[in-house]
Design an enzyme around this catalytic site. Structure first.
Site, PDB file in Angstrom:
ATOM      1  CG  HIS A 114      -0.163   0.090   2.536  1.00 42.32           C
ATOM      2  ND1 HIS A 114       0.232  -1.043   3.236  1.00 42.32           N
ATOM      3  CD2 HIS A 114       0.277   1.153   3.259  1.00 42.32           C
ATOM      4  CE1 HIS A 114       0.880  -0.656   4.332  1.00 42.32           C
ATOM      5  NE2 HIS A 114       0.918   0.672   4.364  1.00 42.32           N
ATOM      6  CE1 TYR A 130      -7.782   6.477   2.554  1.00 42.31           C
ATOM      7  CE2 TYR A 130      -5.784   7.765   2.926  1.00 42.31           C
ATOM      8  CZ  TYR A 130      -7.138   7.572   3.126  1.00 42.31           C
ATOM      9  OH  TYR A 130      -7.853   8.454   3.893  1.00 42.31           O
ATOM     10  CB  THR A 131      -4.937  -0.743  -0.703  1.00 44.49           C
ATOM     11  OG1 THR A 131      -4.219  -1.092   0.484  1.00 44.49           O
ATOM     12  CG2 THR A 131      -4.544  -1.705  -1.814  1.00 44.49           C
ATOM     13  CB  CYS A 309      -7.537  -5.798   5.885  1.00 47.01           C
ATOM     14  SG  CYS A 309      -7.059  -4.056   5.946  1.00 47.01           S
TER      15      CYS A 309
END
Length: 336
Positions: A114, A130-131, A309
């Site tokens: 990420h 953030y991905t 996650c």
């Protein structure tokens, strides 16, 4: 072809000029027979040469890997990227595209990694992970984020500091992203490289995520689905407050269709805190439970890699205890 002539005057031959001149004519004749090619043949040769060069250029461009904005990925790199487009996806969710330095660049974010977004908000430096929803190694010219904007509430009077900041950006405004980050790298065909644990292989992958924790899972799902040689079985259990809250549902449903078409296993299952009254809800209701995991995840006997996650409290209460109780190998349970 007649440049020979001039030299012969300098040769102080005893004979009259006759002998060199006759020789020259003979040579010139021979040259005329060898050298000139009809215009049509010349054109063909030129066309052929151009075609060969074009082919070489094409091969070069195909083989030449696109430039990675993040570089070789050995250490995190900071980039300033400008907002290129923004759309409202739902009442609290936005989709943004940020331009990479060059239109032909790819981001250079390996699957499983990420980046952080850094910004100064009201005088304090903020950073969040953030991905992206775009492909970190194949999408050219931009990186895409789908973000839930957390407005102030009674419980959280400030709301989400970073999400509101990103929501306030105008087209052309820049943010600083830094990556690749993270210890998990999915190398393809069921192989993970995990910093501190080394290489891990699996025929099936179980993923449990909550809310915005879906983005690393989506990245992995898309990676497997697009690779014709990757037949790793994938299972996703995705928990949300309500049906409206299901982030990137359209992306997941699209990946599901692609997987089915390609003959791959992608088991997609949702659970929401409260099932909707107005629509037919065929999925689960309530927090992630032992029963849901047993039904919708690969069995412990398959020796899968299990990924989580989501909010830490969800892991502590609903995920980890149930994975332990169902006898999943703890060393193969990873957190993004």
């Amino acid at each position: 072809h007649h440049h020979h002539h001039h030299h012969h005057h300098t040769h102080k031959h005893k004979h009259a000029a006759a002998s060199p001149r006759t020789r020259t004519h003979a040579a010139t004749h021979a040259a005329h027979n060898v050298l000139p090619t009809p215009p049509a043949v010349q054109t063909m040769l030129v066309v052929f040469a151009v075609a060969v060069l074009a082919l070489l250029a094409a091969v070069f461009f195909i083989l030449k890997k696109p430039n990675k904005a993040f570089g070789d990925g050995k250490r995190p790199v900071a980039l300033h990227v400008a907002l290129k487009s923004k759309e409202q996806v739902s009442h609290d969710t936005i989709r943004l595209r940020f331009a990479l330095p060059n239109e032909s660049d790819v981001l250079g974010l390996p699957c499983g990694k990420h980046f952080t977004v850094g910004a100064t908000v009201n005088g304090s430096i903020q950073s969040r992970a953030y991905t992206p929803t775009s492909d970190g190694m194949r999408t050219k010219g931009y990186t895409e984020l789908v973000i839930k904007v957390y407005k102030p509430t009674e419980r959280f009077p400030k709301g989400g500091i970073m999400s509101q900041h990103i929501d306030s950006l105008k087209i052309g405004d820049t943010i600083k992203i830094r990556g690749p980050m993270g210890r998990i790298h999915y190398q393809g065909k069921g192989v993970f490289d995990v910093r501190g644990k080394g290489r891990m292989e699996a025929k099936s992958i179980g993923m449990i995520s909550g809310g915005t924790g879906i983005t690393p899972m989506l990245q992995l799902i898309q990676e497997i689905v697009q690779d014709p040689e990757d037949n790793t079985k994938i299972y996703l259990l995705f928990a949300n407050k309500s049906v409206d809250d299901i982030l990137v549902r359209d992306y997941l449903e699209k990946a599901k269709k692609q997987a089915t078409k390609a003959g791959k296993t992608f088991n997609l299952w949702y659970t929401v805190d409260k099932a909707p009254k107005d629509i037919d809800w065929k999925y689960s209701e309530g927090f992630v439970s032992k029963d849901m995991i047993a039904k919708h995840m690969p069995s412990p006997g398959e020796n899968p890699v299990m990924l989580f996650c989501g909010p830490p409290i969800m892991n502590e209460r609903a995920v980890k205890p149930n994975l332990d109780e169902l006898k999943y190998d703890e060393s193969r349970c990873l957190n993004f």
